[in-house]
Design a protein around this motif. Structure first.
Motif, PDB file in Angstrom:
ATOM      1  N   TRP A   1       0.860  -1.180   0.000  1.00  0.00           N
ATOM      2  CA  TRP A   1       0.000   0.000   0.000  1.00  0.00           C
ATOM      3  C   TRP A   1       0.897   1.232   0.000  1.00  0.00           C
ATOM      4  CZ3 TRP A   1      -0.576   3.791   4.029  1.00  0.00           C
ATOM      5  CH2 TRP A   1       0.235   3.546   5.158  1.00  0.00           C
ATOM      6  N   SER A   2       0.326   2.381  -0.322  1.00  0.00           N
ATOM      7  CA  SER A   2       1.080   3.636  -0.218  1.00  0.00           C
ATOM      8  C   SER A   2       0.148   4.721   0.297  1.00  0.00           C
ATOM      9  CB  SER A   2       1.635   4.060  -1.578  1.00  0.00           C
ATOM     10  OG  SER A   2       2.045   5.423  -1.521  1.00  0.00           O
ATOM     11  N   PRO A   3       0.644   5.567   1.212  1.00  0.00           N
ATOM     12  CA  PRO A   3      -0.213   6.665   1.693  1.00  0.00           C
ATOM     13  C   PRO A   3      -0.558   7.645   0.565  1.00  0.00           C
ATOM     14  CG  PRO A   3       2.034   6.881   2.548  1.00  0.00           C
ATOM     15  CD  PRO A   3       1.943   5.538   1.892  1.00  0.00           C
ATOM     16  N   PHE A   4       0.171   7.556  -0.535  1.00  0.00           N
ATOM     17  CA  PHE A   4      -0.057   8.495  -1.641  1.00  0.00           C
ATOM     18  C   PHE A   4      -0.631   7.801  -2.877  1.00  0.00           C
ATOM     19  CE2 PHE A   4       3.920  10.083   0.570  1.00  0.00           C
ATOM     20  CZ  PHE A   4       3.235  10.949   1.412  1.00  0.00           C
ATOM     21  N   GLN A   5      -1.249   6.640  -2.676  1.00  0.00           N
ATOM     22  CA  GLN A   5      -1.795   5.875  -3.799  1.00  0.00           C
ATOM     23  C   GLN A   5      -2.693   6.767  -4.680  1.00  0.00           C
ATOM     24  OE1 GLN A   5      -0.979   2.843  -4.560  1.00  0.00           O
ATOM     25  NE2 GLN A   5      -2.498   2.321  -6.114  1.00  0.00           N
ATOM     26  N   GLY A   6      -2.395   6.778  -5.984  1.00  0.00           N
ATOM     27  CA  GLY A   6      -3.217   7.545  -6.926  1.00  0.00           C
ATOM     28  C   GLY A   6      -2.843   9.011  -7.035  1.00  0.00           C
ATOM     29  N   TRP A   7      -1.923   9.489  -6.199  1.00  0.00           N
ATOM     30  CA  TRP A   7      -1.531  10.898  -6.252  1.00  0.00           C
ATOM     31  C   TRP A   7      -0.568  11.121  -7.417  1.00  0.00           C
ATOM     32  CZ3 TRP A   7      -0.608  13.702  -0.943  1.00  0.00           C
ATOM     33  CH2 TRP A   7      -1.639  13.366  -0.052  1.00  0.00           C
ATOM     34  N   LYS A   8      -0.648  12.325  -8.005  1.00  0.00           N
ATOM     35  CA  LYS A   8       0.292  12.686  -9.074  1.00  0.00           C
ATOM     36  C   LYS A   8       1.463  13.440  -8.441  1.00  0.00           C
ATOM     37  CE  LYS A   8       0.325  15.266 -13.417  1.00  0.00           C
ATOM     38  NZ  LYS A   8      -0.498  16.112 -14.301  1.00  0.00           N
ATOM     39  N   LEU A   9       2.654  12.862  -8.543  1.00  0.00           N
ATOM     40  CA  LEU A   9       3.828  13.511  -7.947  1.00  0.00           C
ATOM     41  C   LEU A   9       4.922  13.760  -8.981  1.00  0.00           C
ATOM     42  CD1 LEU A   9       4.330  11.677  -4.496  1.00  0.00           C
ATOM     43  CD2 LEU A   9       3.093  13.803  -4.954  1.00  0.00           C
ATOM     44  N   TYR A  10       5.536  14.915  -8.861  1.00  0.00           N
ATOM     45  CA  TYR A  10       6.705  15.282  -9.664  1.00  0.00           C
ATOM     46  C   TYR A  10       7.967  15.039  -8.835  1.00  0.00           C
ATOM     47  CZ  TYR A  10       3.540  17.719 -12.876  1.00  0.00           C
ATOM     48  OH  TYR A  10       2.562  18.018 -13.789  1.00  0.00           O
ATOM     49  N   GLY A  11       9.110  15.133  -9.468  1.00  0.00           N
ATOM     50  CA  GLY A  11      10.360  15.151  -8.698  1.00  0.00           C
ATOM     51  C   GLY A  11      11.035  13.814  -8.501  1.00  0.00           C
TER      52      GLY A  11
END
Ligand SMILES: [Zn+2]
Length: 505
Positions: free
Chosen positions: A418-428
């Motif tokens: 799992w990830s706390p940021f599942q589905g989030w769009k992240l740059y960097g």
């Protein structure tokens, strides 16, 4: 003609904490040996960095890989965890070595190094965890010996009485006195044990599920402990570094202490910046998010972003302590039994880059200070780590500013479902990660051959390098308050400078 460099990073825009410029970086062996225009690239591995951002490799000063906790072991070990770090642009991690049942701290360091040695993909260092201060025969000698070995920081817990880890006020005070004599840093988990336990008792009767974790740790639990730790740092002159701060009120306390010249620093983590305690209300997944301290409210996030902008919060670390959904399920409805922690080291740079830099909160240079330069300085690794200059280790993260990813735990390197940021769009995310000259990530892909297990090295650290820090509040003009009469010859005249000069920072 012999080749001049093994690797040349061509034409990128270099960002340090203070400067921005376009140049080539020449790497010979493990070091940066030249920075300039049109470096001779014949025979070298050329990385085309045109239109890319070249920053120092990230430093995460707070991870717990393969940590035994709550009857299980955190699922990212020294291999998967450091591999995940490289995939996220982090090139140095600091983990912790428990004291266990020993009457010294070195045994724990040796045991932990043995666990890490054959697995680490990137460089690492260790803090001790002083969980039995009273057992140490001579704390000053112990800290001295560790400083000579390259371990410059020691962590204490103001909580975890149940686990037998907690340090009482006299332990903290004694450790600080010893730490300041040798220029070591005291890292502190600041939460108020006794009052928290009282609230936990009340919360357990209310059947609130994972949200019980929230109501048993209101902000004053952390704030009171921070206040106390700052007080002891002020009295002893020790360098205090509070880990994983979660409250806005805590940031305010640091602002005030630093204004008085007290020698204190603090880190926060992405989970305290971009998540809030609403996550605990989800009956199915709420307990996944349990960290210690827990994620707080939106106002706290905002105050800590402000602290990062203004400088009283100097570092973003992760407190990575990965537990899978199966491990998290061990809580069985009792919020005091949730294995605390989440994956994080892989998404450290992307989360702060996306919300901090792209979110318009601070510049890329400031970002570099928060995730590389400040932790390197505070933890005594600068300028070997944490910047881009001739003579520094060739640890680089190279980012395409236009490239983003949708987070999917299945595609992350971390050993977690799992990830706390599942589905989030992240740059960097890094297009390239270099660790001591070795290209671990190339065109966004981890190079399994180059990134072999055990290639990472233990980084020997030095005393807290406050002389190297550029911010005015780093200058410790604060006078400790422990009576000079309590110290030996020569201490009377200048209590504040006691042996500090001998440290050689
Ligand atoms: Zn931690």
């Amino acid at each position: 003609m012999a080749k001049q460099f093994d690797t040349v990073v061509k034409g990128g825009t270099i960002y340090t904490a203070t400067d921005t410029y376009v140049a080539d970086i020449g790497i010979k062996g493990e070091k940066i040996t030249a920075i300039g225009m049109n470096l001779q690239a014949a025979g070298a591995d050329v990385i085309n960095a045109r239109d890319l951002q070249v920053i120092p490799g990230g430093i995460d000063p707070h991870v717990h890989l393969q940590l035994p906790f709550c009857g299980t072991v955190s699922s990212d070990d020294f291999y998967t965890g450091t591999r995940a770090a490289a995939c996220g642009g982090v090139t140095t991690v600091l983990d912790f070595a428990g004291q266990g049942t020993h009457d010294n701290l070195m045994a724990g360091i040796e045991a932990r190094m043995k666990e890490a040695r054959d697995k680490v993909v990137i460089d690492y260092s260790l803090h001790t965890m002083v969980t039995g201060f009273k057992k140490l025969k001579n704390p000053l000698k112990e800290f001295q010996r560790l400083m000579e070995f390259g371990v410059a920081s020691h962590k204490m817990f103001m909580i975890y009485e149940r686990e037998g880890w907690n340090a009482t006020d006299d332990d903290i005070f004694g450790a600080m006195l010893a730490a300041q004599e040798v220029g070591a840093t005291l890292c502190m988990h600041a939460e108020s044990e006794k009052v928290m336990n009282y609230l936990v008792g009340m919360a357990l009767k209310k059947n609130l599920g994972a949200y019980g974790h929230v109501v048993s740790r209101p902000n004053f639990i952390e704030e009171e402990a921070i206040q106390r730790a700052i007080k002891w740092a002020s009295a002893t002159g020790a360098h205090l570094y509070v880990v994983h701060m979660s409250t806005g009120g805590g940031a305010q306390l640091f602002k005030e202490a630093q204004a008085k010249g007290i020698n204190v620093h603090v880190e926060t983590c992405p989970q305290y910046l971009v998540l809030n305690d609403e996550v605990f209300k989800d009956k199915k997944t709420g307990h996944y998010y349990a960290t210690c301290p827990q994620i707080k409210k939106k106002e706290d996030c905002e105050r800590m972003w402000k602290g990062l902008q203004d400088g009283e919060v100097a570092v973003v670390s992760t407190d990575t302590c990965t537990f899978t959904t199966k491990q998290k399920a061990m809580w069985n409805g009792d919020f005091t039994r949730i294995p605390f922690g989440m994956p994080g080291v892989e998404t450290l740079l992307p989360s702060v880059y996306s919300f901090g830099v792209r979110g318009g909160k601070f510049s890329l240079n400031h970002f570099v200070s928060l995730i590389a330069t400040n932790p390197a300085k505070i933890m005594g690794m600068y300028p070997q780590k944490g910047t881009i200059m001739v003579g520094s280790d060739a640890d680089l993260s190279i980012i395409d500013p236009d490239e983003s990813r949708i987070i999917d735990y299945k595609k992350l390197a971390s050993n977690c479902d799992w990830s706390p940021f599942q589905g989030w769009k992240l740059y960097g995310f890094p297009k390239f990660t270099l660790s001591r000259g070795t290209v671990l990530v190339r065109n966004g892909k981890f190079d399994e051959k180059a990134g072999r297990k055990g290639r990472g090295r233990f980084v020997k650290r030095g005393p807290f390098g406050w002389r190297n820090l550029s911010r005015p509040w780093y200058v410790p003009d604060h006078k400790p308050q422990v009576p000079a009469e309590l110290f030996g010859e020569g201490a009377k005249s200048d209590n504040s400078g006691r042996k500090r000069a001998a440290v050689g920072v």
